[in-house]
Design a protein around this motif. Structure first.
Motif, PDB file in Angstrom:
ATOM      1  N   LYS A 159     -20.922  26.171 -62.604  1.00 35.28           N
ATOM      2  CA  LYS A 159     -21.540  26.647 -63.848  1.00 35.28           C
ATOM      3  C   LYS A 159     -21.152  25.036 -64.405  1.00 35.28           C
ATOM      4  N   THR A 160     -19.778  24.501 -64.397  1.00 33.57           N
ATOM      5  CA  THR A 160     -19.200  23.455 -65.102  1.00 33.57           C
ATOM      6  C   THR A 160     -19.771  22.427 -64.317  1.00 33.57           C
ATOM      7  N   ARG A 161     -19.934  22.113 -63.056  1.00 35.66           N
ATOM      8  CA  ARG A 161     -20.666  20.984 -62.372  1.00 35.66           C
ATOM      9  C   ARG A 161     -22.021  20.996 -62.757  1.00 35.66           C
ATOM     10  N   ARG A 162     -22.803  21.964 -63.173  1.00 37.56           N
ATOM     11  CA  ARG A 162     -24.003  21.912 -63.412  1.00 37.56           C
ATOM     12  C   ARG A 162     -24.208  21.186 -64.956  1.00 37.56           C
ATOM     13  N   ARG A 163     -23.599  21.505 -65.900  1.00 37.43           N
ATOM     14  CA  ARG A 163     -23.263  20.894 -67.058  1.00 37.43           C
ATOM     15  C   ARG A 163     -22.786  19.600 -67.297  1.00 37.43           C
TER      16      ARG A 163
END
Length: 119
Positions: free
Chosen positions: A103-107
């Motif tokens: 999730k962090t990488r996608r943001r």
């Protein structure tokens, strides 16, 4: 996740622990090596030293807490159920951590020119 799965499987193969011990014994250093690789790749200077210090403190503290509370938990719940519960907990933490990282990488916005030869 591998170490958690090994814990879950231990009660099923209790008379023959050799294979499970090899897989479980190998999984712990893989996890530590992966964490060290992330720290090395994503930190520098004082931040890197602080991250490695925090890792050492958390590993030592976690081990001490586990040894302190482990005997009481095993005495209360029995070795099989405690192994299964701790294995499931380790798997859940790994899944949650992977989800959080994904999730962090996608943001994270992609930098212009990322992946070029200059990077």
């Amino acid at each position: 996740m591998v170490l958690g799965a090994v814990f879950v499987l231990l009660p099923l193969v209790a008379p023959s622990l050799a294979g499970v011990a090899v897989v479980g014994g190998a999984a712990m250093p893989w996890g530590i090596a992966a964490l060290n690789a992330l720290i090395s790749a994503q930190t520098h200077g004082a931040e890197r030293r602080a991250a490695f210090t925090a890792e050492t403190v958390l590993h030592s503290g976690g081990t001490s807490l586990g040894l302190l509370a482990g005997g009481a938990l095993i005495g209360w719940g029995g070795p099989g159920p405690v192994l299964v519960a701790t294995g499931l907990l380790q798997i859940a933490v790994a899944v949650c951590g992977a989800g959080w990282a994904w999730k962090t990488r996608r943001r994270t916005p992609i930098k212009a020119g990322a992946g070029s030869a200059a990077d």
